[in-house]
Write a protein that holds these residues in place. Structure first.
Motif, mmCIF file in Angstrom:
data_model
loop_
_atom_site.group_PDB
_atom_site.id
_atom_site.type_symbol
_atom_site.label_atom_id
_atom_site.label_comp_id
_atom_site.label_asym_id
_atom_site.label_seq_id
_atom_site.Cartn_x
_atom_site.Cartn_y
_atom_site.Cartn_z
ATOM 1 N N LYS A 1 0.842 -1.204 0.000
ATOM 2 C CA LYS A 1 0.000 0.000 0.000
ATOM 3 C C LYS A 1 0.879 1.256 0.000
ATOM 4 C CE LYS A 1 -4.068 -2.014 0.177
ATOM 5 N NZ LYS A 1 -3.630 -3.353 -0.244
ATOM 6 N N GLY A 2 1.978 1.202 0.762
ATOM 7 C CA GLY A 2 2.853 2.370 0.866
ATOM 8 C C GLY A 2 3.510 2.742 -0.456
ATOM 9 N N HIS A 3 3.724 1.764 -1.333
ATOM 10 C CA HIS A 3 4.312 2.074 -2.647
ATOM 11 C C HIS A 3 3.213 2.381 -3.664
ATOM 12 C CE1 HIS A 3 8.669 0.511 -2.282
ATOM 13 N NE2 HIS A 3 8.172 0.669 -1.068
ATOM 14 N N PHE B 1 0.311 2.544 12.553
ATOM 15 C CA PHE B 1 1.670 2.155 12.169
ATOM 16 C C PHE B 1 1.730 1.633 10.737
ATOM 17 C CE2 PHE B 1 1.065 1.574 16.793
ATOM 18 C CZ PHE B 1 1.938 2.554 17.241
ATOM 19 N N GLY B 2 0.938 2.234 9.867
ATOM 20 C CA GLY B 2 1.018 1.884 8.452
ATOM 21 C C GLY B 2 0.286 0.600 8.127
ATOM 22 N N SER B 3 0.582 0.074 6.951
ATOM 23 C CA SER B 3 -0.208 -1.053 6.441
ATOM 24 C C SER B 3 0.444 -2.404 6.687
ATOM 25 C CB SER B 3 -0.402 -0.866 4.937
ATOM 26 O OG SER B 3 0.850 -0.861 4.282
ATOM 27 N N GLN B 4 1.695 -2.431 7.164
ATOM 28 C CA GLN B 4 2.366 -3.728 7.139
ATOM 29 C C GLN B 4 3.221 -4.077 8.355
ATOM 30 O OE1 GLN B 4 4.412 -3.071 3.410
ATOM 31 N NE2 GLN B 4 6.054 -1.955 4.380
ATOM 32 N N ALA B 5 3.385 -3.159 9.297
ATOM 33 C CA ALA B 5 4.285 -3.447 10.430
ATOM 34 C C ALA B 5 3.751 -4.615 11.262
ATOM 35 C CB ALA B 5 4.412 -2.207 11.314
ATOM 36 N N GLU C 1 -10.266 -2.106 10.963
ATOM 37 C CA GLU C 1 -10.366 -2.182 9.500
ATOM 38 C C GLU C 1 -9.542 -1.079 8.812
ATOM 39 O OE1 GLU C 1 -13.717 -1.623 11.439
ATOM 40 O OE2 GLU C 1 -14.911 -1.178 9.667
ATOM 41 N N TRP C 2 -9.561 -1.114 7.489
ATOM 42 C CA TRP C 2 -8.879 -0.096 6.682
ATOM 43 C C TRP C 2 -9.616 1.224 6.835
ATOM 44 C CZ3 TRP C 2 -4.366 0.067 4.163
ATOM 45 C CH2 TRP C 2 -4.150 1.113 3.253
ATOM 46 N N VAL C 3 -8.892 2.296 7.047
ATOM 47 C CA VAL C 3 -9.528 3.611 7.170
ATOM 48 C C VAL C 3 -8.938 4.534 6.113
ATOM 49 C CG1 VAL C 3 -9.818 3.375 9.674
ATOM 50 C CG2 VAL C 3 -7.738 4.428 8.771
ATOM 51 N N ASP C 4 -9.571 5.678 5.914
ATOM 52 C CA ASP C 4 -8.981 6.689 5.040
ATOM 53 C C ASP C 4 -8.094 7.564 5.931
ATOM 54 O OD1 ASP C 4 -8.372 8.895 3.551
ATOM 55 O OD2 ASP C 4 -10.375 9.143 2.692
ATOM 56 N N GLN C 5 -6.818 7.243 5.962
ATOM 57 C CA GLN C 5 -5.905 7.907 6.907
ATOM 58 C C GLN C 5 -5.871 9.423 6.712
ATOM 59 O OE1 GLN C 5 -2.254 6.180 8.459
ATOM 60 N NE2 GLN C 5 -1.106 7.766 7.413
ATOM 61 N N ARG C 6 -5.932 9.837 5.465
ATOM 62 C CA ARG C 6 -5.861 11.292 5.226
ATOM 63 C C ARG C 6 -7.067 11.986 5.807
ATOM 64 N NH1 ARG C 6 -5.123 14.271 0.307
ATOM 65 N NH2 ARG C 6 -4.580 15.884 1.802
ATOM 66 N N ASN D 1 4.935 7.900 3.594
ATOM 67 C CA ASN D 1 3.613 8.463 3.244
ATOM 68 C C ASN D 1 2.941 9.047 4.471
ATOM 69 O OD1 ASN D 1 3.382 7.546 0.394
ATOM 70 N ND2 ASN D 1 3.713 5.592 1.407
ATOM 71 N N SER D 2 3.053 8.340 5.589
ATOM 72 C CA SER D 2 2.439 8.861 6.812
ATOM 73 C C SER D 2 3.069 10.196 7.185
ATOM 74 C CB SER D 2 2.595 7.854 7.960
ATOM 75 O OG SER D 2 1.778 6.736 7.710
ATOM 76 N N VAL D 3 4.384 10.301 7.026
ATOM 77 C CA VAL D 3 5.047 11.575 7.345
ATOM 78 C C VAL D 3 4.515 12.686 6.433
ATOM 79 C CG1 VAL D 3 7.270 12.798 7.350
ATOM 80 C CG2 VAL D 3 7.139 10.458 8.235
ATOM 81 N N MET D 4 4.451 12.400 5.137
ATOM 82 C CA MET D 4 3.968 13.416 4.185
ATOM 83 C C MET D 4 2.522 13.815 4.503
ATOM 84 S SD MET D 4 5.925 14.572 1.836
ATOM 85 C CE MET D 4 7.277 14.658 2.922
ATOM 86 N N GLU D 5 1.699 12.798 4.794
ATOM 87 C CA GLU D 5 0.272 13.075 5.050
ATOM 88 C C GLU D 5 0.111 13.894 6.328
ATOM 89 O OE1 GLU D 5 -1.358 9.093 4.850
ATOM 90 O OE2 GLU D 5 -0.771 8.918 2.741
ATOM 91 N N SER D 6 0.956 13.622 7.324
ATOM 92 C CA SER D 6 0.880 14.357 8.577
ATOM 93 C C SER D 6 1.297 15.818 8.371
ATOM 94 C CB SER D 6 1.803 13.678 9.597
ATOM 95 O OG SER D 6 1.353 13.892 10.891
ATOM 96 N N GLU E 1 13.474 2.157 6.012
ATOM 97 C CA GLU E 1 14.204 3.418 6.201
ATOM 98 C C GLU E 1 13.504 4.312 7.231
ATOM 99 O OE1 GLU E 1 11.748 3.319 4.235
ATOM 100 O OE2 GLU E 1 11.223 5.249 3.351
ATOM 101 N N GLN E 2 12.570 3.735 7.980
ATOM 102 C CA GLN E 2 11.805 4.542 8.943
ATOM 103 C C GLN E 2 12.672 5.213 10.015
ATOM 104 O OE1 GLN E 2 8.977 1.561 10.100
ATOM 105 N NE2 GLN E 2 8.150 1.463 8.029
ATOM 106 N N PRO E 3 13.772 4.580 10.501
ATOM 107 C CA PRO E 3 14.618 5.309 11.462
ATOM 108 C C PRO E 3 15.173 6.606 10.867
ATOM 109 C CG PRO E 3 15.142 2.973 11.523
ATOM 110 C CD PRO E 3 14.193 3.162 10.371
#
Ligand code: UDP
Length: 463
Positions: A14-16, A280-284, A333-338, A356-361, A376-378
């Motif tokens: 989802k992140g890509h 925490f995103g879609s896959q952690a 469930e899946w939400v519309d994070q934005r 993506n979460s950083v950009m959306e925030s 690359e999250q760190p």
């Protein structure tokens, strides 16, 4: 001149994928025809997201007998465990014959933007004489620093680093790193199994030989690193984001039904109670023990929170939901994070710092509690806290970068962000950066111009 025809092929996560769907809209707005490749199991998500557009979606058969991956699992969020993702990525290469057959049957393609993990698409691009641009979904900061780290193996060995020892790179003397800031696969390809290191080397080599890179960010955010990348590393990267701004945040169709959690956030707004968004995103993959600590930290903090647990099983075997009733909401469930981030009651985001979460925030002007978990999250977390100054780091109990977090540390940092003076400062800062992001994407802004330049350059060249 005929309109450009652009081929997009995002990796199956989802992140890509999500940012590439936004990119598709930006390309359509510029009069391009867009063909997007995916796999059968990913098609419904993509079709739904692009249902109001003219993007042509083509699915290529995906191999079904991959060791360790159940049949019909074609995206990272459905993997039984995230450690299996390289198998999925490596198997994608088996789509190459179908990819080429399909290209052969399509109208002339001006250029293609394919995922960084699909290094094999370069050979196909060259075969058909189509320029290839690469999408990794990483910032210039993390691309530059990961590259510098991989070029500095000897320096790192000489420093005899343990996990927590700090060091600097000569090109970036103002930032202190520890070895754990870097994904081990990037810092030392040999430490992974052979297949995976071959895969990494292959896609990195293919990127180097590609026409360029698309970055989901904006120049003003990281000009030092953008300039460094384009001057010292390459290939040239175009900064055309934040891509999430391609689409209005709340795209409400006629049959839109306000989800229960938005109604809950509306109530919090009426009560004047700021909410911490936790996701925490879609896959952690998060361990049960860690989930327990998150529950306790949130409960003890006393703040209002909205937690999207996603694929992680947050069981209510301890009365947690009852104890936080009224001030805490948990959704599986899946939400519309934005839509959530844009809700005016949301005043903080506890995030794994997926880019993506950083950009959306940033776009929603919400400060971040940075808790990196993988990839690359760190580096993203470092950028959020130290470079941009829009977040606080969630400290791990042993001081390591993505280790275990105890509830006490979580409670402390949550209160600091949601109730402390520091939270106010961070909110001011993120407002400024969010404003700059919107300017970059508006007509005449840096990202707007960069995408136009890229299209003009490649389209004119191919005519
Ligand atoms: N996302 C979403 N709803 C969910 C979970 C995730 O809309 O329930 C979106 C989120 O807005 C972001 C993407 O999925 O666009 C996740 O990408 P990110 O880079 O933040 O994290 P990843 O999933 O790649 O770790």
């Amino acid at each position: 001149m005929a309109s450009p025809h652009i081929l997009l092929f995002p990796f199956m996560s989802k992140g890509h994928t999500i940012p590439v769907l936004h990119l598709a809209r930006l390309l359509l707005h510029r009069g391009a025809a867009v063909t997007l490749f995916t796999t059968p199991a990913n098609r419904p998500f993509i079709s739904a997201a692009l249902s109001d557009t003219t993007v042509s979606i083509i699915d290529l058969p995906f191999p079904q007998n991959i060791d360790g991956i159940p049949p019909h699992v074609e995206s990272t969020d459905n993997l039984p465990e995230m450690s299996k993702w390289p198998r999925l990525a490596i198997a994608a290469k088996l789509m190459k014959p179908y990819f080429e057959q399909t290209i052969n049957s399509l109208p002339r393609i001006s250029f293609m933007i394919t995922d960084g993990f699909f290094g094999w698409t370069l050979e196909s691009a060259q075969k058909f004489g189509i320029p290839r641009l690469v999408y990794y979904g990483m910032s210039y900061f993390s691309m530059s620093l990961s590259t510098v780290a991989s070029q500095s193996q000897q320096l790192l060995i000489d420093l005899e680093l343990d996990n927590n020892k700090l060091f600097m790179f000569p090109s970036f003397p103002w930032i202190k790193f520890s070895i754990k800031d870097f994904n081990p696969a990037v810092a030392d390809p040999e430490c992974q199994d052979k297949l995976q290191s071959e895969f990494i080397l292959e896609h990195v080599e293919a990127t180097k030989k590609s026409y360029g890179i698309i970055v989901n960010g904006f120049y003003e955010l990281e000009s030092v690193y953008a300039d460094y990348w384009n001057r010292e590393i390459g290939p040239k990267a175009w900064c055309v984001g934040p891509l999430c701004l391609a689409e209005a945040p709340q795209k409400k169709q006629e049959n839109y039904q306000t989800p229960s959690w938005i109604q809950w956030l509306d109530r919090k707004q009426e009560e004047g109670k700021p909410v911490l968004y936790v996701a925490f995103g879609s896959q952690a993959d998060i361990s049960r023990e860690q989930i327990k600590q998150i529950k306790t930290g949130l409960e003890k903090s006393g703040v209002n929170f909205f937690w999207v647990a996603g694929k992680n099983q947050v069981e209510d075997d301890d009365g947690f939901e009852y104890r936080v009733k009224g001030r805490g909401m948990l959704v599986k469930e899946w939400v519309d994070q934005r839509e959530i981030l844009e809700h005016s009651s949301v005043q903080g985001f506890l995030s794994h710092c997926g880019w993506n979460s950083v950009m959306e925030s940033i776009c929603a002007k919400v400060p971040i509690l940075a808790w990196p978990m993988m990839a690359e999250q760190p580096l993203n977390a470092k950028m959020v806290v130290e470079e941009m100054g829009i977040g606080l780091r969630v400290e791990t109990s042993d001081g390591s970068i993505n280790g275990f977090v105890n509830w006490e540390k979580l409670e402390k940092v949550v209160k600091e962000l949601m109730e402390g003076e520091m939270g106010k400062e961070l909110r001011e800062k993120v407002k400024q950066i969010g404003g700059a992001a919107a300017e970059a994407m508006a007509e005449g802004g840096s990202s707007w111009n960069a995408l136009n330049e890229l299209i003009n350059e490649l389209h004119a060249e191919r005519e």
